[in-house]
Design a protein around this motif. Structure first.
Motif, short mmCIF file in Angstrom:
data_model
loop_
_atom_site.label_atom_id
_atom_site.label_comp_id
_atom_site.label_asym_id
_atom_site.label_seq_id
_atom_site.Cartn_x
_atom_site.Cartn_y
_atom_site.Cartn_z
N GLN A 71 0.60 -1.10 0.03
CA GLN A 71 0.00 0.07 -0.13
C GLN A 71 0.88 1.37 -0.07
O GLN A 71 0.54 2.31 -0.72
N THR A 72 1.95 1.23 0.95
CA THR A 72 2.79 2.44 0.97
C THR A 72 3.49 2.79 -0.38
O THR A 72 3.70 3.80 -0.67
N LEU A 73 3.94 1.69 -1.05
CA LEU A 73 4.57 1.74 -2.50
C LEU A 73 3.72 2.37 -3.55
O LEU A 73 4.25 3.15 -4.53
N ALA A 74 2.31 2.54 -3.17
CA ALA A 74 1.68 3.04 -4.10
C ALA A 74 0.96 4.29 -3.46
O ALA A 74 -0.08 4.88 -4.29
N GLN A 75 1.29 4.82 -2.72
CA GLN A 75 0.98 6.17 -2.19
C GLN A 75 2.06 7.19 -2.51
O GLN A 75 3.14 7.24 -2.69
N PRO A 76 1.50 8.42 -2.58
CA PRO A 76 2.24 9.71 -2.88
C PRO A 76 3.50 9.92 -1.69
O PRO A 76 4.62 10.33 -2.18
N ALA A 77 3.49 9.19 -0.56
CA ALA A 77 4.76 9.29 0.47
C ALA A 77 5.86 8.57 -0.32
O ALA A 77 6.87 9.19 0.09
N PHE A 78 5.48 7.50 -1.01
CA PHE A 78 6.66 6.89 -1.51
C PHE A 78 7.52 7.78 -2.63
O PHE A 78 8.72 7.85 -2.74
N TYR A 79 6.56 8.57 -3.36
CA TYR A 79 7.22 9.27 -4.37
C TYR A 79 8.03 10.69 -3.55
O TYR A 79 9.07 10.90 -3.94
N ARG A 80 7.48 11.02 -2.48
CA ARG A 80 8.22 12.18 -1.69
C ARG A 80 9.28 11.59 -1.22
O ARG A 80 10.56 12.24 -1.05
N THR A 81 9.40 10.22 -0.68
CA THR A 81 10.48 9.68 -0.02
C THR A 81 11.72 9.53 -1.24
O THR A 81 12.92 9.86 -0.97
N MET A 82 11.55 9.02 -2.13
CA MET A 82 12.36 8.99 -3.58
C MET A 82 13.04 10.25 -3.77
O MET A 82 14.09 10.48 -4.11
N PHE A 83 11.85 11.23 -3.94
CA PHE A 83 12.37 12.54 -4.18
C PHE A 83 13.60 13.29 -3.11
O PHE A 83 14.39 13.79 -3.39
N GLU A 84 13.18 13.18 -1.99
CA GLU A 84 14.00 13.49 -0.90
C GLU A 84 15.34 12.69 -0.82
O GLU A 84 16.30 13.45 -0.32
N ARG A 85 15.12 11.20 -1.07
CA ARG A 85 16.49 10.62 -1.16
C ARG A 85 17.52 11.21 -2.25
O ARG A 85 18.41 11.34 -2.17
N ALA A 86 16.77 11.55 -3.53
CA ALA A 86 17.51 11.77 -4.50
C ALA A 86 18.17 13.22 -4.51
O ALA A 86 19.35 13.50 -4.84
N ARG A 87 17.41 13.98 -3.75
CA ARG A 87 18.01 15.36 -3.53
C ARG A 87 18.98 15.66 -2.58
O ARG A 87 20.03 16.16 -2.98
N GLU A 147 15.09 19.64 -10.28
CA GLU A 147 14.84 18.93 -11.48
C GLU A 147 15.19 17.38 -11.71
O GLU A 147 14.45 16.49 -11.82
N PRO A 148 16.57 17.15 -11.24
CA PRO A 148 17.23 15.94 -11.42
C PRO A 148 16.80 15.14 -10.20
O PRO A 148 16.35 13.89 -10.56
N ALA A 149 16.43 15.48 -9.00
CA ALA A 149 15.75 14.60 -8.11
C ALA A 149 14.27 14.51 -8.24
O ALA A 149 13.76 13.26 -7.99
N ARG A 150 13.65 15.29 -8.94
CA ARG A 150 12.19 15.07 -9.58
C ARG A 150 12.23 14.02 -10.32
O ARG A 150 11.27 13.28 -10.57
N LEU A 151 13.12 14.19 -11.38
CA LEU A 151 13.16 13.14 -12.38
C LEU A 151 13.31 11.56 -11.98
O LEU A 151 12.77 10.80 -12.16
N PHE A 152 14.40 11.60 -10.93
CA PHE A 152 14.34 10.22 -10.30
C PHE A 152 13.05 9.93 -9.63
O PHE A 152 12.68 8.60 -9.69
N ALA A 153 12.58 10.59 -8.79
CA ALA A 153 11.14 10.33 -8.26
C ALA A 153 10.19 10.04 -9.30
O ALA A 153 9.32 9.01 -8.92
N HIS A 154 10.16 10.66 -10.26
CA HIS A 154 9.27 10.20 -11.43
C HIS A 154 9.56 8.76 -12.06
O HIS A 154 8.61 8.12 -12.17
N LEU A 155 10.93 8.45 -12.14
CA LEU A 155 11.17 7.19 -12.83
C LEU A 155 10.59 5.97 -11.64
O LEU A 155 10.18 5.05 -12.06
N ALA A 156 10.87 6.42 -10.56
CA ALA A 156 10.24 5.31 -9.37
C ALA A 156 8.87 5.20 -9.29
O ALA A 156 8.37 4.34 -9.20
N TRP A 157 8.31 6.39 -9.74
CA TRP A 157 6.80 6.56 -9.27
C TRP A 157 6.09 5.86 -10.58
O TRP A 157 5.04 5.04 -10.33
#
Length: 575
Positions: free
Chosen positions: A74-90, A235-245
């Motif tokens: 469920q968490t992998l399908a929630q926006p929180a996962f996108y935000r975690t990937m963004f913060e990780r990449a940033r 933008e680079p970190a957002r792109l990584f989160a986009h790929l993950a999402w």
């Protein structure tokens, strides 16, 4: 990987003795601790009281572990996962904000001229004028008393509305007047943009609306989440989160022709294309009209068609000098005519990465460290030959430059010139590309007006017969632009790889992917996010190889790899 397909291959457990009285301890985490670990890894926060209560109500140990597995899905399908990937990449990419060029907020990536509204009580109240234009414009007259030009249009920053431009901003003439060293000079508006009395163009795309009291602060301030300076760095970190999402292969981060950006950031790419002479972009509304991008994939926090959404776009459509072609070769030593550009390469051709790091060697070093997990550290106790002119082959610095310069050579064709004024004034040059970015031979001699950056930098460091500039003196004399050679020649290698001749950052990206360094680096960072620790590439080589093999076999997608880590025995044992 072992025959069982376990993601823990390479980390062996002690073999149980089989003695029922041996007292071996079951070291699997209790379901409550496993839930906490899963929540911290996937969304960066501990479970809520309600989630703990639901876990307790699930039943016995097996039922609770099944609850945790469902929680992960469920968490992998929630926006929180996108935000975690963004913060990780940033944190991982750590792309700096574009530096100011004079007193704050002198900032120029947007390459648009600032507009501000005429104040209440003036004849043209509510209309937009150039920030530095005479205040009399708002009274309806120019400085010499003649009536101001006025024009109503639909602006790119507010689709489906109409605004009024007054003064120079409204000028639609083909020719305009600007000042050079205090003297009026006629200019062709299509070539120089909103310079002097030249106007903002169709839909005012060459200008930007500034709603603040002092022009520039709105985009400059780093804590403004909707400011273009913040967008550029993210933008680079957002792109990584986009790929993950969206379950895209992570190699698109550096090999892809697309990126993600809100309208205000896409404007910067359009302006760079216009600066290079691609004037057809003036009539393209696909980047600012919502009906044109309503179907683009977006981040989970915004609806499709929202101008503020981090939406997917094709970079070459915004700046045609960042090419869609994946195998573009151009050798300035032998090819006749100008380069058509450099191929788009995901984050490596993003304005944030290129403008945030002002030199090619800094870009190469950060790309190696960030995306190939290379460690560039000075040697100790070694003696080197004398340094004369080439840090790649002489002196103590060659320890790093031997690896660094074959990377940096790919990042030559982007440089900043001049300073900005309220977001307009600085230029971002792509030397040797297209029709705009060429100069008389005097630039190579440092003669006026080519004594400052970036020309002085090019003249100091782009020296023939060096590792960074592998051209002969004769070739550089015959064609000064030969020093911008930006692909790895066959006599050099990077990470043990020979380049295929692709120019620009894409050539670098192909090399680190072929070397396997990119995959290993991504796996290590994802492992650190989920497992709480990096993988030691020396002591845990077998374990790292097994994880990389599984990551590649899964299409290099983040979400399924992250889930597999949460299912591993090591994760469930807290190791």
């Amino acid at each position: 990987m072992d025959p069982s397909g376990s993601p823990d291959a390479g980390c062996e457990d002690p073999v149980p003795s089989g003695d029922p009285d041996a007292g071996e301890k079951n070291d699997l985490l209790a379901p409550g601790r496993l839930l906490r670990r899963s929540s911290l890894a996937l969304r960066g926060t501990p479970p809520t009281d309600e989630e703990f209560a639901a876990l307790e109500a699930a039943g016995d140990d097996a039922a609770q572990r099944a609850f945790v597995e469902r929680f992960v899905d469920q968490t992998l399908a929630q926006p929180a996962f996108y935000r975690t990937m963004f913060e990780r990449a940033r944190d991982w990419f750590n792309v700096p904000l574009v530096a100011r060029t004079a007193d704050a907020p002198e900032y120029g990536v947007q390459q648009q001229r600032s507009l501000q509204r005429c104040p209440a009580g003036t004849a043209k109240a509510g209309a937009w004028k150039y920030f530095r234009e005479a205040s009399t414009v708002c009274d309806g007259v120019t400085a010499d008393g003649t009536p101001v030009e006025e024009r109503s249009l639909e602006p790119w920053w507010a689709p489906d509305t109409t605004v009024t431009l007054v003064g120079g901003a409204a000028n639609t003439a083909a020719m305009g007047t600007t000042n050079v060293n205090g003297s009026p000079v006629q200019v062709t508006c299509a070539l120089v943009g909103p310079e002097g009395t030249c106007g903002c163009g169709p839909n005012a795309v060459r200008c930007h609306a500034d709603f603040q009291q002092y022009a520039g602060w709105e985009d400059y301030l780093h804590y403004n989440e909707q400011g273009q300076r913040r967008f550029v760095a993210e933008e680079p970190a957002r792109l990584f989160a986009h790929l993950a999402w969206h379950d895209r292969p992570v190699t698109d981060l550096i090999l892809g022709t697309y990126s993600v950006a809100p309208t205000r950031l896409q404007a910067a790419y359009v302006m760079q294309g216009l600066a290079g002479g691609a004037t057809g972009l003036l009539d393209d509304d696909s980047w600012w009209r919502p009906s044109r991008f309503a179907g683009a994939p977006v981040d989970p926090d915004h609806a499709p068609g929202d101008p503020l959404a981090w939406r997917e776009y094709q970079v070459p459509a915004r700046n045609p000098f960042l090419l869609a072609e994946r195998d573009y070769h151009y050798d300035p030593r032998t090819d006749v005519g100008a380069s058509r550009g450099v191929p788009a390469a995901g984050m490596l051709t993003s304005l944030g990465f290129l403008a945030g790091y002002p030199r090619e060697r800094v870009r190469g070093a950060r790309a190696l460290e960030t995306l190939a997990c290379e460690v560039l550290s000075p040697p100790m106790g070694l003696k080197f030959n004398e340094y004369r002119r080439d840090p790649g082959t002489e002196g103590p610095c060659q320890h790093c430059h031997t690896r660094l310069d074959p990377a940096a050579i790919h990042f030559k064709r982007f440089a900043k010139q001049g300073s900005a004024s309220e977001g307009y004034g600085a230029k971002y040059l792509m030397p040797g590309v297209g029709t705009a970015w060429h100069w008389p031979v005097q630039w190579r001699k440092g003669e006026y007006p080519y004594g400052g950056d970036p020309f002085s930098h090019w003249n100091r460091w782009y020296m023939p017969d060096t590792k960074l500039t592998p051209v002969t003196e004769a070739q550089a004399l015959a064609n000064p632009e030969a020093v911008f050679l930006d692909f790895l020649p066959p006599e050099q290698t990077l990470l043990g790889q020979v380049g295929d001749g692709t120019v620009g950052p894409l050539g670098f990206a192909k090399i680190i992917v072929a070397a396997g360094a990119f995959d290993r680096c991504v796996v290590r960072h994802l492992h650190a996010q989920v497992m709480g620790r990096d993988i030691d590439p020396a002591r845990e080589a077998g374990y790292l190889d097994a994880q990389v093999e599984r990551f590649v076999a899964g299409g290099r997608k983040v979400r399924p790899f992250v889930k597999s880590l949460t299912q591993s025995n090591l994760f469930q044992r807290g190791r």
